[in-house]
Every structure is written in C-alpha cells, then in structure tokens.
Enzyme design. Sequence first.
Site, PDB file in Angstrom:
ATOM      1  N   ASP A   1       0.679  -1.177  -0.025  1.00 27.36           N
ATOM      2  CA  ASP A   1       0.142   0.125  -0.042  1.00 27.36           C
ATOM      3  C   ASP A   1       0.906   1.411  -0.127  1.00 27.36           C
ATOM      4  O   ASP A   1       2.079   1.273   0.181  1.00 27.36           O
ATOM      5  CB  ASP A   1      -1.019  -0.053   1.295  1.00 27.36           C
ATOM      6  CG  ASP A   1      -2.150   0.871   0.883  1.00 27.36           C
ATOM      7  OD1 ASP A   1      -2.027   1.768  -0.051  1.00 27.36           O
ATOM      8  OD2 ASP A   1      -3.208   0.780   1.641  1.00 27.36           O
TER       9      ASP A   1
HETATM   10  C1  BGC Z   1      -5.154   3.103   0.277  1.00 28.66           C
HETATM   11  C2  BGC Z   1      -5.242   2.119  -0.789  1.00 28.66           C
HETATM   12  C3  BGC Z   1      -5.067   2.776  -2.212  1.00 28.66           C
HETATM   13  C4  BGC Z   1      -3.842   3.417  -2.286  1.00 28.66           C
HETATM   14  C5  BGC Z   1      -3.601   4.206  -3.652  1.00 28.66           C
HETATM   15  C6  BGC Z   1      -3.889   3.837   0.203  1.00 28.66           C
HETATM   16  O1  BGC Z   1      -3.848   5.143   0.888  1.00 28.66           O
HETATM   17  O2  BGC Z   1      -5.046   2.525   1.518  1.00 28.66           O
HETATM   18  O3  BGC Z   1      -6.524   1.449  -0.704  1.00 28.66           O
HETATM   19  O4  BGC Z   1      -5.515   1.896  -3.216  1.00 28.66           O
HETATM   20  O5  BGC Z   1      -3.830   4.477  -1.274  1.00 28.66           O
HETATM   21  O6  BGC Z   1      -4.305   5.469  -3.846  1.00 28.66           O
END
Ligand code: BGC
Length: 709
Positions: free
Chosen positions: A255
């Site tokens: 993530d």
């Molecule tokens: C979130 C994810 C997301 C990623 C990309 C993160 O902060 O937890 O769910 O896909 O950002 O934007």
Amino acid sequence: MTLEEKVDQLLQLAPAFYEGANSAGQITGPLAGLGITEDNVRRTGSVLGLGGAEEAIAIQEAHLRHNRLNIPLLMMADVIHGYRTIFPVPLALGSSWDLDLAQRTAAIAAKEAAAAGIHVTFSPMADLTRDPRWGRVMESTGEDPWLNGQFARAFVRGYQGSGVAGEPYKIAACIKHFAAYGAAEGGRDYNTVDMSEWMRRAYYMPSYKAALDEGCEMVMTAFNTVDGIPATGNRRLMRDLLRGEWGFDGVLISDWGAVKEMIPHGAAEDERECARKAIEAGVDIEMMSPCYPHHLRELVESGEVDVRLVDEAVMRILKLKRKLGLFEKPHRYADPAAERNILLSEEHLAAAHEAALKSCVLLKNNGVLPLAKAAKIALVGPFAASSDLLGPWSCMGRREEAVTLADGMRAIAGSAAVTVAGCGAERMTDEELAAMLDAARSADVVVLALGEDSEMSGEAGCRANIRLPGRQLELIQRVRELGKPLAVVLFNGRPLDLHGVLDEADALLEAWYPGTRGGAAVAELLYGDANPSGRLTMSFPHSVGQVPVYYNSFNTGRPQSSPDAPVRYESQYLDIPNAPLLPFGYGLSYAEFRYGAAELSAVSLRPGGSLQLTVSVTNAGARQGEETVQLYVRDIAGDTVRPLRELKAFRKVALEPGETKEVRFEVTEEMLRYHHADLSFESDPGGFKIMVGPNSRDVQELSFKLLAG
Ligand code: BGC
C-alpha cells in the site's frame, strides 16, 4: 536488465514525477522528499492515479523515449465504485445483494478506466468490517465473509472479464488490503490488528481467497500489523500463506508508503531494513516510498538479499505487462476520442441509476412513503440540494455531474411541489434553521435529507461518535415539533447510531452515497416510482458502545436468557440490548412479504447428498416488490465454537401483488464445513439448525442432523 533496471522496475510513483503529467494526479500521501532521481523515474515500472487518456499517452510516450529497454509503464488507479460514472459506494452496492449488478458496475468502471489509459484498478477491497467507526467500511461490502467473497468475485469478473486479454476494455483487479485491515483496533485507520489465526482464517481471509480463486491478478498489502508484524514485511503472511499455501503467483504491491512505514511501526531501523523485509516477504511493487531504489541494489551486492528474489518480482511484473498486451500496445485502450464517447454514456448512467435504486435500504415506514406527487413537500437539511453524493474514492467523478435530490424530486413532482432549504452537515446557522422550519411549516410532508459529508468517511475518515454530525439531531427535533409527517433520507458511508432518528422519523431511507444518478434514483423511491429492495450487509448498532456488533457472533457460555428482564451474571449490557438496532439482512419494501412455513425434505443429511429447504413467499401488499430470502445455518456443537447464524445462501424474488412463489434452497455437506482449531476445513456430524427469513433476526428455524460419511 541491469540490477538498477530491475530494482526500479519495482517502484511505483504518482504521475507528478513524470514527464507528460498534466496534473498532480490523485495523491493520498506525502509526495515530497522521496529522494528519487530522474534516472530512477525513467526506469520505474508503474505509475498510479492518472488524469485521463491524454496524460496516460503522454507519460507512456515520454517514458518509452527514455527507457533503455522500452519497457512500458503499468498504469494503475483507484477505480473503486466507478471511474467517471460513479456508482453507489461498495457498502451500498453490497446492500443490493445483486451480484450481477455488482459485476456490471465493475465492467463499466473497467471500460471507462481502460479508455482513460488505466491497466489495473486497486479494487475490490474485500476487508471484513465490523466496526462502523472505521471510515473505510464504505469501501467494503460488509460483515459477512461469504457474501463479501461473492461480491469480491463479482467485481473481479466485471473488471477482468474472462481474462484481461480475452475481451476488450478489461483491466486487472487488485484485491486489498491483505490482510484483515478491516479489524483495525477501535475502528481507527492504520491501527493495530491482532487476532487469532483461527479467527483470521475463518472470517477475514475467505473473501480475499475468493477473489484469487476468481483469477484476480494482483494483491495489495495492508497498512496494519498481522501477528505483531506489519503486513508489508510479514513473510509468514505473504510468502508462506499467500504465495505458498494459496499458490498466488501474481503481483503483490505494497500500500501507499507502507514499505517505509515499517520504521514508525517500530519493525525496521531504517529504509534499508524496510527494503530487505519487504522483498523477503515477497512484495513486488513498492508504492510511493523509496526503500527499494535506495537500498535493494546494495543489499543484493552485499549478499544480504538473494538476487533471485528481485528477479522473481521483476518477472511477475513483466508477465502482467505481457498479459495486458503492453509490449505490443503500450497505450492499450487509452484513446481521448473513445474516452469522450465512453465516459458517462447513456448506458453507463442508466446502470448507475439502476444501482442506486437497488442499493437504498428502507429502514422504517409507517405509511408516509411513498409520497403523493400532489403533496406539498419541504425538502430540507444538508443533503437537500447537495451534490456531495458520490462518496469517498470517486477520484475521477465530478460532483457537478451528480443529480441532487432536489433536482430528482422536482423532475418527478414539479418545482412548485418541492420547497428546498439547506444547511451544512456540520454547521447550521440559526438563520438556516429558521428557513428550514419555515419551509416545513407550510408543507404537507417534510423530507429531511441528512447525513455525513463524504469527507467524514473513507480513508482517514474515522469517527469515535457515529451519530449524525452538527446540529442535525436538533433539526429533527425542531421539525418533529411541527407535527408534520416526516421522512428522513440518509446520505452517509457507515452504519450510524440512529437514536433520535429512527424513533423520530415516520419513514427512514438509507441512501448511502448513491453516486452520479443518486438524487434521481432516491426521488423515484420516495415517490414510489420504484420500490426499495436493499438489505443491510452491516449491522446498525444501538450505540457506539456496542461496537463491534455483528450478526454472526458466538453464543458465549452465558448467553442472555431474557432480554426484557435481564438476569445478573449473563453476557449483556445493563443499559442497551445485545442485539443491534437494525440487523444484518434487514430492509423493508412498499410491498408486504409473508412467509409460509418452511419445510425440509428430510431430517438428516449424508455427505454427498443434499437436503431441500422450501418456503413460500407471498406478496400481500398492493405493489410489485422484490424480497431477499436469506438462509442461515447454526452448527449446534463444533470443534470450535460456532456462530449463532451463518449466511449460506440467498435468493432474490420479484413478486407481483398477490403472487406467491416457492423458494427452494439446496443444503449440502460442503456448506457446513468450517475451520477447526487445527485450521482444517471440514464439517462435523451432529445437530444443525437451519433458518430462513427476510433478515438475520426474523427467521423460522428447523433442525436436521449431519450423518457421518
Ligand atoms: C489506500 C489504498 C489505495 C492506495 C492508492 C492508500 O492510501 O489505502 O486503498 O489503493 O492508497 O491510492
């Protein structure tokens, strides 16, 4: 490939880093200070959060000009509940209990995203959620492991079709957040997750696994710890379970910034250790943190990290690029002209409309709904004319394209019939209150459009108090004092504490964040041009003190024997009931469904055989409607404790007034398997209860025995 080229293939950055970028993209974390050089950027493997086809083409072209090996970039984005045509949030789509609909929304999202140059979406999220304080419950389909798995599969089918290369306009899906992110302590985002492996396997893992069984191409790590180790650096979780036991050979992405977050977690001294732990765990792509580019080369050269780990990660990424056809067609479906035609097409808007109709849940109705079209309506409250209806994670959606409730109601009943007065969700001035009360005074019926600003849920949108914010409860009271019939419509992303709402309103419609066509669909439901059919997939608690409260709980050794006259030393609260205010599976209709007596074809079941449960459902009302008939099972005694109810199947049945249909479920031994203490997955001979009904509370119960094989 040189080692540097391999290492940078593992890096993912936001568009703002690239030549050809026209915007800052959708940035969800700190951008500055990554310490990434231009050379790194030219060698990166993927980019996230683009602004459309033109930008995607420009970035890809510039990249291919600079990249020595001509390896195209993978382009990823958060396409969560629609790309530009925004569907209801996933918790709302879950409330539709309509898997075909979920699949179609994902297919449309994929088509729009593909035309805009996206190759991979960071969806579906399959995190099991039991805590409405957590802002991200709106991204989940709720509290049931099996139903979440069904939805995760439907979304994957919609995005990927029969395979990303098999059909046009398909994109790869990425299941997230692996694992158990939904169990963040206290419902606070990014917080610790800790539970037994048994609980994790039995409740939190099945929905991710279901998505992988459907062929989901990618997995994203969770921000949280699992067994005391950040998921992103957790070898047991990623290498042993995900890759080893489950055989997942696709791309695993961290993530946002999660590789480096092992430092504040206290699980790594520095970036170098983060890089080592992540690659050892099996993380292929590092999203938006610089540990791989800064340290992986040196870790390999010093012999601390086996180069084969890097090679494997690179190969998985290149294979996905090949599968997507990027080496032949680096722009894939990115095409500004096609994008203009595809985005927000009539067909897509019609699907968004249908999805919004099917996602709303009627929680109460004493007859005030549906509204008469001739009635004088006061439509008041923060969401009366608000376009904040798309909900969190509608990155490319535009509020100005959303139909407001005021527009929707006026289109049906005429402008003269609907007086509109608004205020903020968190701020309401005395003047605004006075104007709303004035409008209410001269109306036949008051429709109060209440809720949470979309900023109050989604990522980092957690709340310790889950009541309506600001002065909205006061607004209900003041309107109530006028003695007018009162219908409340809620726009929000979580189960709320509805005290002071459910009891005061004559009717209550949960509209969630219903998307681009939201106001039009909600208006049709209010006026009875359509009939509400949604059913909750997450319990609404009595109060936040009851959280987590969920339908598939265990009995305890001292279950409450009489909710009305509490007996001391039983498992209960002194001040509120044990049961949630509104249970999983709950929802009303303008039709009236009556269940006949359920029947079982036999009282025992042999492995390999099946039992039939049949029940008749009659529409005793005056309107056509759709019922969701739900089947639950309870294993009376197991190797581990068993939940009081577990959803095993459901059927949606449409019934004309006066019509009766017989609904039949087949029960097999496979449905009775569960995780034993040693984590084996099997059934136990013995007594079972089987329950059928309109929700997880109001069921009829029968018994049968599972015989030994
Ligand atoms: C979130 C994810 C997301 C990623 C990309 C993160 O902060 O937890 O769910 O896909 O950002 O934007």
